[in-house]
Design a protein around this motif. Structure first.
Motif, PDB file in Angstrom:
ATOM      1  N   THR A 134       0.795  -1.237   0.000  1.00 38.93           N
ATOM      2  CA  THR A 134       0.000   0.000   0.000  1.00 38.93           C
ATOM      3  C   THR A 134       0.830   1.291   0.000  1.00 38.93           C
ATOM      4  O   THR A 134       0.259   2.383   0.131  1.00 38.93           O
ATOM      5  CB  THR A 134      -0.958   0.010   1.217  1.00 38.93           C
ATOM      6  OG1 THR A 134      -0.176  -0.209   2.403  1.00 38.93           O
ATOM      7  CG2 THR A 134      -2.015  -1.057   1.102  1.00 38.93           C
ATOM      8  N   HIS A 135       2.160   1.172  -0.191  1.00 37.21           N
ATOM      9  CA  HIS A 135       2.983   2.393  -0.271  1.00 37.21           C
ATOM     10  C   HIS A 135       4.381   2.009  -0.773  1.00 37.21           C
ATOM     11  O   HIS A 135       5.157   1.363  -0.066  1.00 37.21           O
ATOM     12  CB  HIS A 135       3.066   3.043   1.124  1.00 37.21           C
ATOM     13  CG  HIS A 135       3.875   4.306   1.199  1.00 37.21           C
ATOM     14  ND1 HIS A 135       3.437   5.419   1.889  1.00 37.21           N
ATOM     15  CD2 HIS A 135       5.098   4.649   0.722  1.00 37.21           C
ATOM     16  CE1 HIS A 135       4.339   6.372   1.830  1.00 37.21           C
ATOM     17  NE2 HIS A 135       5.367   5.924   1.119  1.00 37.21           N
ATOM     18  N   ILE A 136       4.674   2.410  -2.005  1.00 35.52           N
ATOM     19  CA  ILE A 136       5.997   2.116  -2.584  1.00 35.52           C
ATOM     20  C   ILE A 136       6.309   3.194  -3.613  1.00 35.52           C
ATOM     21  O   ILE A 136       5.402   3.734  -4.250  1.00 35.52           O
ATOM     22  CB  ILE A 136       6.024   0.692  -3.192  1.00 35.52           C
ATOM     23  CG1 ILE A 136       7.428   0.328  -3.686  1.00 35.52           C
ATOM     24  CG2 ILE A 136       4.982   0.515  -4.296  1.00 35.52           C
ATOM     25  CD1 ILE A 136       7.610  -1.173  -3.979  1.00 35.52           C
ATOM     26  N   HIS A 137       7.613   3.509  -3.749  1.00 34.66           N
ATOM     27  CA  HIS A 137       8.018   4.563  -4.690  1.00 34.66           C
ATOM     28  C   HIS A 137       8.638   3.922  -5.923  1.00 34.66           C
ATOM     29  O   HIS A 137       9.753   3.386  -5.853  1.00 34.66           O
ATOM     30  CB  HIS A 137       9.031   5.497  -4.018  1.00 34.66           C
ATOM     31  CG  HIS A 137       8.454   6.270  -2.873  1.00 34.66           C
ATOM     32  ND1 HIS A 137       8.070   7.583  -2.969  1.00 34.66           N
ATOM     33  CD2 HIS A 137       8.175   5.906  -1.591  1.00 34.66           C
ATOM     34  CE1 HIS A 137       7.588   8.007  -1.804  1.00 34.66           C
ATOM     35  NE2 HIS A 137       7.644   7.001  -0.946  1.00 34.66           N
ATOM     36  N   PHE A 138       7.924   4.028  -7.037  1.00 27.26           N
ATOM     37  CA  PHE A 138       8.430   3.447  -8.284  1.00 27.26           C
ATOM     38  C   PHE A 138       9.787   4.036  -8.718  1.00 27.26           C
ATOM     39  O   PHE A 138      10.670   3.285  -9.152  1.00 27.26           O
ATOM     40  CB  PHE A 138       7.321   3.576  -9.344  1.00 27.26           C
ATOM     41  CG  PHE A 138       7.787   3.677 -10.755  1.00 27.26           C
ATOM     42  CD1 PHE A 138       8.582   2.683 -11.319  1.00 27.26           C
ATOM     43  CD2 PHE A 138       7.412   4.752 -11.541  1.00 27.26           C
ATOM     44  CE1 PHE A 138       9.009   2.784 -12.639  1.00 27.26           C
ATOM     45  CE2 PHE A 138       7.827   4.855 -12.849  1.00 27.26           C
ATOM     46  CZ  PHE A 138       8.637   3.875 -13.393  1.00 27.26           C
ATOM     47  N   THR A 141       0.052  10.330   0.745  1.00 31.74           N
ATOM     48  CA  THR A 141       1.096  11.262   1.161  1.00 31.74           C
ATOM     49  C   THR A 141       1.817  10.690   2.387  1.00 31.74           C
ATOM     50  O   THR A 141       1.534   9.557   2.807  1.00 31.74           O
ATOM     51  CB  THR A 141       0.523  12.666   1.438  1.00 31.74           C
ATOM     52  OG1 THR A 141       1.596  13.601   1.610  1.00 31.74           O
ATOM     53  CG2 THR A 141      -0.354  12.706   2.688  1.00 31.74           C
ATOM     54  N   HIS A 142       2.781  11.449   2.897  1.00 29.66           N
ATOM     55  CA  HIS A 142       3.524  11.040   4.095  1.00 29.66           C
ATOM     56  C   HIS A 142       3.089  11.889   5.273  1.00 29.66           C
ATOM     57  O   HIS A 142       2.801  13.075   5.123  1.00 29.66           O
ATOM     58  CB  HIS A 142       5.029  11.223   3.867  1.00 29.66           C
ATOM     59  CG  HIS A 142       5.571  10.411   2.730  1.00 29.66           C
ATOM     60  ND1 HIS A 142       5.563  10.855   1.428  1.00 29.66           N
ATOM     61  CD2 HIS A 142       6.122   9.172   2.713  1.00 29.66           C
ATOM     62  CE1 HIS A 142       6.098   9.922   0.642  1.00 29.66           C
ATOM     63  NE2 HIS A 142       6.450   8.881   1.398  1.00 29.66           N
ATOM     64  N   LEU A 143       3.080  11.305   6.465  1.00 35.04           N
ATOM     65  CA  LEU A 143       2.644  12.029   7.661  1.00 35.04           C
ATOM     66  C   LEU A 143       3.456  11.601   8.886  1.00 35.04           C
ATOM     67  O   LEU A 143       3.552  10.405   9.189  1.00 35.04           O
ATOM     68  CB  LEU A 143       1.150  11.746   7.910  1.00 35.04           C
ATOM     69  CG  LEU A 143       0.561  12.275   9.224  1.00 35.04           C
ATOM     70  CD1 LEU A 143       0.621  13.793   9.292  1.00 35.04           C
ATOM     71  CD2 LEU A 143      -0.881  11.798   9.394  1.00 35.04           C
TER      72      LEU A 143
HETATM   73 ZN    ZN Z   1       7.173   6.852   1.115  1.00 34.31          ZN
END
Ligand code: ZN
Ligand code: GUN
Length: 440
Positions: free
Chosen positions: A74-78, A229-231
């Motif tokens: 559910t969260h990865i940076h291509f 987003t990041h929190l």
């Molecule tokens: Zn991230």
């Protein structure tokens, strides 16, 4: 007639396990068959009862192996496939020194296309069939990813990172208003085949108040679009955010005021939150995304799973490559277990495997489509071998039942434990170690 049958030890979750030993939370068939037709699960049942329905369908038989729904990240940076394993920095320095440098290369469509193929190959090798992906700021990055995923029939959620301050000029000045560029991408890709869009303001530090508000407005123009987003990942990040948004009572309130929170909002990290922020996440039904390998590697802190769960916050699990150190959701679950152990909490193998499959799909609101093997779901499937390495096989000699096997898999397993990955019922990997001649 079915197009294909996949036979082995079939495991799928029905609901979140209450804890270890909760046998009512899953269905397990010691010798079962998943029948696939037109890319979806047609039926699942004991081999003895489904054999008569096979007709001439090819059977991929994996004796002793576990057959589960494909993993969901559910969260990865291509664009961080060549950032992973970068030494010696905490978040803000890590972004400047490694990440912002690498992401600039994705202005080049050829670079983006080559890395999209690598990225999707790597996900498949790890048994991940759906991922929520951050692109670079360039439309080319997300175009390349969606095009490659659609060609494979794989369901991805992705969006270009949106930034307009506090980054290198090359990432801030992409030639066009990046919110407008995201709108164009939503029109081109959201709901096309299996692809979905996520509006992706990188984090509060790299957006002006006006840009965050424009992201919130964009979200409300379309139905079914996600926000990621990041929190509250790192103390210096939080202090900087508070300086940039002095009128907000908290970091989380910056996103709430911009209209970014809600049931389709995925907030990476959520490590350092006060009680009012936890309440905001709960009240908006936003999802806190636990990224254990990244939280440890970048030295950000420990995700307080028990506190968030007790307060009714929805939780998902993710790799966060390239801050994260493994593409494997198995390794991610192992690190989640350790991060929770350090806080006197625990993560049962059942809870971990539920989270990697059904739990993450529920966090995305996609339970009817992915994350289970219920009839009608897409036949996105992973086949796992708990004896994949000598150390695993040796440990399995003392295994006491299914839950122990799952715990061995998540603690010692990685891509080597993945025997096959199916996307819409089609084999995505070359079978390993001469295992079944998976029919193409
Ligand atoms: Zn991230
Ligand atoms: N915060 C803003 N951008 C990033 C990123 O790329 N990775 C992580 N881990 N945190 C971020």
């Amino acid at each position: 007639m079915a197009d294909r049958a996949i036979r082995g030890r079939v495991l799928t979750f029905r609901r979140a396990p209450a804890g270890a030993g909760d046998a009512g939370s899953y269905a397990f068939l010691p010798d079962g068959i998943v029948l696939v037709k037109d890319g979806r699960v047609e039926a699942v049942g004991p081999t003895a009862s489904l054999l008569p329905r096979l007709g001439g369908a090819p059977v991929d038989h994996f004796p002793d192996k576990l057959i589960l729904p494909g993993f969901i990240d559910t969260h990865i940076h291509f664009p961080q496939t060549q950032v992973i394993a970068s030494y010696g920095a905490q978040l803000l320095e890590w972004l400047e020194k490694y990440t912002f440098v690498e992401e600039q290369k994705y202005a080049d469509a050829g670079h983006a296309a080559r890395n999209a193929e690598f990225f999707l190959d790597e996900l498949a090798r790890c048994g991940t069939t759906t991922a929520c992906c951050y692109g670079s700021v360039h439309a080319t990055s997300v175009e390349a990813l969606f095009a490659a995923a659609e060609k494979r029939g794989a369901s991805m959620i992705a969006g270009t990172a949106i930034m307009d301050r506090n980054g290198p000029q090359a990432l801030l000045d992409v030639g066009k208003d990046s919110v407008a560029a995201s709108r164009d991408l939503i029109k081109r890709w959201h709901g096309k085949g299996r692809q979905r869009y996520a509006v992706t303001p990188r984090f509060a530090i790299t957006s002006t108040e006006a840009q965050l508000a424009a992201c919130g407005a964009l979200l409300h123009e379309f139905s079914g679009v996600y926000m990621q987003t990041h929190l509250a990942e790192n103390p210096e990040e939080i202090a900087t955010t508070r300086r940039l948004f002095p009128n907000d009572p908290s970091y989380t309130s910056v996103y709430a005021r911009a209209g970014l929170l809600g049931p389709r909002a995925l907030l990476g990290h959520c490590i350092h939150l006060d009680d009012s922020e936890v309440a905001l996440l709960r009240d908006t039904q936003s999802v806190a995304v636990f990224c254990p390998t990244s939280n440890l590697f970048i030295g950000s802190g420990l995700f307080d799973h028990a506190r968030l769960a007790a307060n009714g916050v929805r939780i998902a699990l993710a790799t966060d490559v390239g801050g994260g150190t493994s593409y494997s959701m198995l390794q991610t679950a192992a690190e989640a277990y350790k991060a929770m152990q350090l806080q006197g909490q625990t993560l049962s193998a059942l809870a971990a495997f539920d989270l990697m499959t059904r739990g993450n799909s529920a966090a995305l609101g996609l339970e009817a489509e992915i994350g289970t093997l219920a009839p009608g779901a897409y036949a996105d499937i992973v086949v796992l071998d708990a004896r994949a390495t000598p150390a695993m096989a040796h440990r399995m000699e003392t295994a006491r039942g299914l839950e122990d096997e799952l715990f061995v898999l998540m603690t010692l397993g990685d891509d080597r434990a993945v025997m096959q990955t199916y996307i819409k019922g089609k084999a995505a990997l070359i079978p390993r170690r001469g295992l079944p001649p998976a029919t193409p």
